[in-house]
Enzyme design. Structure first.
Site, PDB file in Angstrom:
ATOM      1  N   GLU A   1      -6.695  -5.174  -2.511  1.00 12.83           N
ATOM      2  CA  GLU A   1      -5.247  -5.119  -2.645  1.00 12.83           C
ATOM      3  C   GLU A   1      -4.601  -6.426  -2.169  1.00 12.83           C
ATOM      4  OE1 GLU A   1      -3.420  -2.678  -3.841  1.00 12.83           O
ATOM      5  OE2 GLU A   1      -1.464  -3.518  -3.325  1.00 12.83           O
ATOM      6  N   ASP A   2      -5.020  -6.877  -1.003  1.00 15.17           N
ATOM      7  CA  ASP A   2      -4.288  -7.961  -0.349  1.00 15.17           C
ATOM      8  C   ASP A   2      -4.908  -9.352  -0.493  1.00 15.17           C
ATOM      9  OD1 ASP A   2      -2.903  -5.798   0.538  1.00 15.17           O
ATOM     10  OD2 ASP A   2      -3.800  -5.780   2.535  1.00 15.17           O
TER      11      ASP A   2
END
Ligand code: MN
Length: 721
Positions: free
Chosen positions: A75-76
């Site tokens: 995600e990051d």
């Protein structure tokens, strides 16, 4: 939480685990999150470490713990599934991908989006239940560390947690997680109430602490003296459950008496019941609050005995009695069912069976494609509390509150549900919509030719029953639709002098089906019946233009042609109707045809055929292309309702005489209304149940002969032509 703590814990519950995977995941995650900070200012890595730590409490396998460490990297940090696959194998990569996908789902948006996202989450869960366990650990840690977020974000996340994740934790049997999530949500959503309750609880905390210690010892000693070895723990009930009780029963905090709960741990099931007996002998208990979840476990596998007694110092206390094995399942639910098999973590078939509700949820997610329908289907299962009922042989079945006798039939077996004609509860016949009560014994009556009908969708409540009924209705519609469409085409072809059998044999009908984008003739037939394609469109391709000229100027042709047409019409094969409403056939309310009357069908868009009187003004006004020939089956089934209006002189004994006619003609009156219309006249409206129009006509002519009767008519809302 440090890496070493995680490794230690894993080492405690498994020996042959590949601890190396966890270490590599740690290094990978540390690199990926390097330089990132949480809102609190701590290094971001503390979060995946904490999540992995929670997963070790549930004794998860190394792949799941590695997933806990890696869950935010995609995600990051621009890490891809391929990267993770290359480093940790396809299993971990899929788990991380699953958690990442769930993380992107929005549950606070519009209802449709919420429904679709919820279905996606359940599908992910169905694929590998470990995905949702990592997500729950993630959510739990985020909820524990929300102090640094803006108040509106906290509230929004709490609401989502309360609506979606706490019920899922409950369904998985993770009651400890569910309670902690609920308390945290409660704290953020209702800060005032939560603050006040905490203050009041703290005020008496010292006393309560002492009471818990004293009573715990009293129970332990008392039971031990009677030969039951046990350990006792006590606690204040969790805040949200107290709050929920206050809301449900409209109580003030001070009015909630059983704030304290004790747990007694014994060695075996026999001791559970012995301990219960001993406690009831010593303290007065509330019979209605006694629950035996040992002989009737909850559907998430939970087992325990629950009782509420007036304990020492007249304090109302709740006591739960269980073995350590039951406790493991009570606390960690599905996670307690995991077993290491050949170095892998697996759920045995038996364990999955224990979590039946979960399996049904998964099935529903796969079978029901419309998200809105899916949400409706699972809502009851997921959020309602339970009732249980028995089969005549004594097997127990669990249901959400509000489930009906029909749900019970489907819980036994899909075929039992589909063929259900009636239900006996505790020996008495009840309607299918009867709501089950705990302890009912339910017997299902079946008949082989019974089929589900549309109104069952309003009767069933559980996802299992609803999805099975929907599927069955769709299947019935298709089958019946194919047959109707077949008859439609055949009769139209014959009406225009064509040879249906020949067209079928030559493959010309198949060619038309393919032309319309179908694979088989049957699919084309279905499209006719569903009104998606008109028969005429295909007919013009199948038959030469002359076929249509003839019938178009039919009126102008001589007697010989008319005779010819009449003979030909006899050979048509009309759609046969048997007088029973089903998935493809309904009877028009405007003219209410009954067997024996001349009728015409109308192909609606999507809802099969509606049968009208041939003379009904409504059908005559409708699109001629969609009108079809229908005919009553030689033996129509069941009774039919008709309405008759009688105008008569208002004199004594009129009703009695009409009643006598009903009796001799074998007609049942299902409803009657009578009122005066003029000085000496009365109007009587009867709703009658009849076999066919012959019987009705006989009845009407006999009523006409009763002296004082002025007129007898059928009641129809549409005028007849
Ligand atoms: Mn996270």
């Amino acid at each position: 939480m440090r890496l070493n703590d995680i490794l230690d814990r894993v080492g405690n519950y498994t020996t042959d685990a590949d601890i190396d995977v966890i270490m590599r995941a740690y290094v990978f995650s540390a690199k990926a999150h390097a330089g990132q900070l949480r809102k609190s200012g701590e290094p971001y890595l503390t979060h995946p470490l904490a999540v992995a730590g929670i997963l070790t409490e549930w004794k998860m396998d190394v792949d799941t713990i590695a997933t806990g460490l890696l869950h935010d990297t995609m995600e990051d940090c621009l890490v891809t599934q391929t990267d993770i696959d290359g480093m940790f194998g396809v299993e971990v990569a899929e788990l991380v991908e699953g958690v990442t996908k769930i993380g992107k789902l929005e549950f606070r948006s519009k209802e449709e989006a919420q429904a679709e996202n919820f279905r996606k989450m359940v599908l992910a869960m169905a694929k590998d239940v470990r995905v949702i366990l990592v997500k729950l650990a993630d959510r739990l840690h985020n909820m524990r560390t929300m102090q640094h977020m803006r108040a509106d974000r906290r509230k929004a996340i709490s609401q989502e947690t309360l609506d979606i994740f706490a019920p899922i934790a409950n369904r998985l049997g993770l009651s400890k997680v569910k309670q902690e999530l609920e308390d945290l949500c409660f704290q953020y959503l209702h800060e005032d109430v939560h603050g006040e309750m905490t203050r009041k609880l703290t005020a008496g905390a010292d006393d309560r602490e002492q009471y818990i210690i004293d009573t715990g010892k009293l129970l332990e000693d008392g039971l031990g003296a009677n030969g039951v070895q046990c350990t006792v723990t006590g606690r204040s009930k969790h805040l949200f459950s107290v709050y929920r009780k206050m809301l449900a029963q409209n109580l003030e905090f001070e009015q909630v008496h059983d704030l304290l709960a004790f747990r007694i741990f014994v060695d075996d099931i026999g001791d559970c019941y012995t301990a219960l007996g001993l406690i009831h002998a010593k303290y007065r208990h509330f019979p209605t609050k006694l629950k035996d979840y040992i002989s009737h476990p909850k559907s998430n596998g939970y087992q325990s005995l629950h009782t509420v007694v007036i304990g020492p110092e007249n304090q109302q206390i709740e006591i739960q009695i269980r073995t350590q094995a039951m406790h493991a399942i009570a606390e960690n639910g599905i996670a307690a069912h995991w077993r290491y098999k050949e170095g892998h973590l697996a759920l045995s078939r038996e364990d999955v069976q224990k979590v039946t509700k979960l399996r049904e949820l998964f099935e529903a997610a796969r079978e029901v494609e419309d998200p809105q329908e899916f949400l409706e289907t699972v809502k009851v299962d997921l959020f309602a509390t339970e009732a249980f009922a028995f089969t005549p042989r004594g097997d127990v079945k669990f249901f959400p509150l509000g489930a009906t006798a029909l749900d019970f039939a489907y819980a036994i077996h899909t075929e039992v549900g589909n063929r259900c004609t009636g239900v006996k509860v505790n020996g008495r016949m009840v309607p299918l919509k009867y709501e089950l009560k705990s302890g009912d014994t339910v017997e299902v009556l079946t008949r082989d030719d019974q089929r589900p009908s549309r109104d069952w969708l309003n009767i069933a409540r559980t996802g299992r029953a609803l999805s099975k009924i929907r599927r069955e209705i769709r299947e019935d519609e298709r089958m019946k639709g194919r047959q109707i469409g077949h008859n439609l085409l055949e009769s139209e072809v014959q009406k225009h002098g064509g040879n249906f059998k020949k067209l079928l044999k030559n493959g010309e009908i198949l060619a038309q089906a393919k032309e319309a984008g179908f694979r088989k003739e049957e699919d084309l037939y279905l499209a006719f019946a569903q009104g998606r394609i008109t028969v005429n469109r295909v007919l013009h391709n199948l038959l030469p233009p002359e076929a249509f000229e003839k019938s178009d100027d039919g009126e102008a042709t001589g007697g010989f042609t008319q005779l010819f047409q009449r003979i030909r019409r006899k050979t048509e094969s009309p759609v046969l109707i048997n007088g029973v409403e089903d998935v493809m056939v309904t009877y028009a309310q405007c003219c209410r045809p009954v067997p024996g009357e001349s009728v015409t069908g109308y192909v609606t868009r999507g809802r099969g055929i509606t049968v009208h009187l041939s003379t009904c003004s409504q059908i005559l006004a409708m699109d001629a292309e969609r009108r079809v020939t229908v005919q009553w089956h030689s033996d129509t089934r069941g009774r039919h309702s008709g309405e008759v209006r009688i105008v008569c002189s208002d004199q004594m004994g009129m009703l009695a005489e009409i009643g006598a006619v009903c009796k001799t003609t074998g007609i049942n009156v299902t409803q009657m209304e009578a009122h005066q219309i003029e000085d000496n006249k009365a109007e009587i409206t009867l709703e009658v149940s009849i076999d066919d129009v012959r019987q009705l006509n006989k009845f009407m002519s006999q009523v006409e002969r009763v002296s004082g009767v002025i007129s007898v008519d059928r009641v129809r809302t549409q005028s007849q032509m």
